[in-house]
Scaffold this motif. Structure first.
Motif, short mmCIF file in Angstrom:
data_model
loop_
_atom_site.label_atom_id
_atom_site.label_comp_id
_atom_site.label_asym_id
_atom_site.label_seq_id
_atom_site.Cartn_x
_atom_site.Cartn_y
_atom_site.Cartn_z
N ALA A 104 36.45 49.00 45.32
CA ALA A 104 35.33 48.17 43.71
C ALA A 104 36.22 47.43 42.76
O ALA A 104 36.59 46.28 41.92
CB ALA A 104 34.75 49.48 43.11
N ALA A 105 37.50 48.72 42.25
CA ALA A 105 38.59 48.41 40.84
C ALA A 105 38.40 47.21 41.75
O ALA A 105 39.15 46.05 40.84
CB ALA A 105 39.80 49.72 41.32
N PHE A 144 35.20 59.20 38.87
CA PHE A 144 36.55 58.97 38.82
C PHE A 144 37.71 58.92 38.64
O PHE A 144 37.68 59.01 39.65
CB PHE A 144 35.96 57.11 38.15
CG PHE A 144 37.20 56.59 38.23
CD1 PHE A 144 37.46 54.99 38.75
CD2 PHE A 144 38.08 57.00 37.24
CE1 PHE A 144 38.28 54.66 38.99
CE2 PHE A 144 39.52 55.93 36.68
CZ PHE A 144 39.09 54.61 37.67
N VAL A 187 37.10 44.74 32.83
CA VAL A 187 36.47 45.71 33.84
C VAL A 187 37.07 47.15 33.08
O VAL A 187 38.13 47.24 32.63
CB VAL A 187 37.32 45.71 35.39
CG1 VAL A 187 37.18 47.02 36.47
CG2 VAL A 187 37.07 44.64 35.79
N ASP A 228 32.20 50.88 34.60
CA ASP A 228 31.51 49.48 35.57
C ASP A 228 32.16 49.93 37.13
O ASP A 228 31.48 49.78 38.36
CB ASP A 228 32.68 48.26 35.54
CG ASP A 228 32.18 48.09 34.22
OD1 ASP A 228 31.23 48.36 33.44
OD2 ASP A 228 33.03 46.78 33.28
N ILE A 229 33.96 50.58 37.58
CA ILE A 229 34.02 50.28 38.78
C ILE A 229 33.54 51.97 39.24
O ILE A 229 32.81 51.78 40.32
CB ILE A 229 35.28 51.40 38.58
CG1 ILE A 229 36.45 49.83 38.22
CG2 ILE A 229 36.65 51.31 39.43
CD1 ILE A 229 37.87 49.99 38.21
N LEU A 274 36.83 43.88 41.52
CA LEU A 274 36.09 43.34 40.67
C LEU A 274 37.03 43.20 39.33
O LEU A 274 36.97 41.75 38.08
CB LEU A 274 35.61 45.54 39.24
CG LEU A 274 33.83 45.80 40.06
CD1 LEU A 274 33.87 46.60 39.09
CD2 LEU A 274 33.49 45.06 39.65
N LYS A 306 42.28 53.56 35.52
CA LYS A 306 41.56 51.54 36.34
C LYS A 306 43.04 51.88 37.20
O LYS A 306 42.62 50.94 38.11
CB LYS A 306 41.21 50.93 35.26
CG LYS A 306 41.14 50.23 34.61
CD LYS A 306 40.34 49.21 33.48
CE LYS A 306 41.50 48.76 32.95
NZ LYS A 306 40.14 47.58 32.32
N LEU A 349 36.65 53.65 45.80
CA LEU A 349 37.11 53.19 44.10
C LEU A 349 37.87 52.34 43.79
O LEU A 349 37.53 51.82 43.57
CB LEU A 349 37.23 54.59 43.50
CG LEU A 349 36.30 55.66 43.23
CD1 LEU A 349 36.41 56.97 43.01
CD2 LEU A 349 34.91 55.02 42.18
N GLU A 350 38.61 51.97 44.66
CA GLU A 350 40.35 51.80 44.89
C GLU A 350 39.75 50.18 45.77
O GLU A 350 39.72 49.01 44.49
CB GLU A 350 40.81 51.84 46.44
CG GLU A 350 41.81 53.19 45.41
CD GLU A 350 42.41 53.03 46.76
OE1 GLU A 350 43.20 52.15 47.77
OE2 GLU A 350 43.74 53.82 47.01
#
Length: 204
Positions: free
Chosen positions: A27-28, A56, A40, A44-45, A31, A63, A24-25
């Protein structure tokens, strides 16, 4: 289920949680680096790693927290590293050794950290959150310095000042490291920063 099997299952679940958090980190950061912070969403993440928004929020409250990526254990880990240094080692040198160990940890995740630094450079609105996330760490290290030097927090100011200087030296090394795209090794830049501090910051 035996105790051994139970321990293995618990270890497997913990590893899975750490892997999900890291995914998740990443991807964040990826993006936001591509689209900017406003472009974002949490959805989305989560979608990027095939998870739901609800999942999440099991890992991060927002985010922005995923971008900072600070582990709740980081303050305790730094304190433990400092306390592991023999008591006869002077405080500034002990702080250097603690910071060098942290630099080596960051270096092992070079791409992730360079991406994080890039995202924060591109999105200055995140900086207050980054500063706030470091407050717990600074307090924990200051307390360890106070114990090490035999003084009370809030009296001489020495533990707080020594910790603040060490954190500033580490941040300066990180900025140099990011600007040079991760070369040379962060630990070497940390050593250079502490050497300048120990020398009294003479003019270049």
């Amino acid at each position: 289920m035996t105790s051994v099997e139970s321990a293995y299952e618990l270890g497997r679940r913990d590893r899975k949680k750490l892997e999900t958090r890291a995914a998740l980190e990443h991807a964040a950061l990826t993006l936001v680096a591509e689209r900017g912070l406003a472009g974002v969403t949490v959805e989305d993440i989560a979608t990027a790693v095939d998870l739901s928004s609800r999942t999440f929020f099991n890992y991060f409250p927002s985010k922005e927290d995923a971008l900072v990526g600070a582990s709740p254990a980081s303050a305790a880990e730094l304190r433990e590293r400092l306390e592991a240094v023999p008591a006869e080692v002077p405080v500034l040198e002990a702080l250097r050794l603690m910071s060098r160990a942290e630099a080596e940890h960051v270096q092992r995740r070079r791409e992730q950290w360079l991406l994080r630094l890039k995202v924060f450079e591109q999105n200055p609105s995140l900086l207050p959150r980054l500063v706030a996330s470091g407050t717990e760490t600074e307090l924990a290290v200051s307390a360890a310095v106070a114990r090490r030097s035999g003084v009370e927090l809030g009296t001489t100011g020495y533990p707080e000042l020594a910790t603040a200087v060490a954190m500033a030296a580490f941040r300066a090394a990180m900025m140099r490291w990011s600007a040079a795209d991760g070369r040379p090794a962060l630990a070497d830049l940390v050593d250079e920063a502490f050497s300048q501090v120990a020398a009294g910051l003479p003019d270049p």
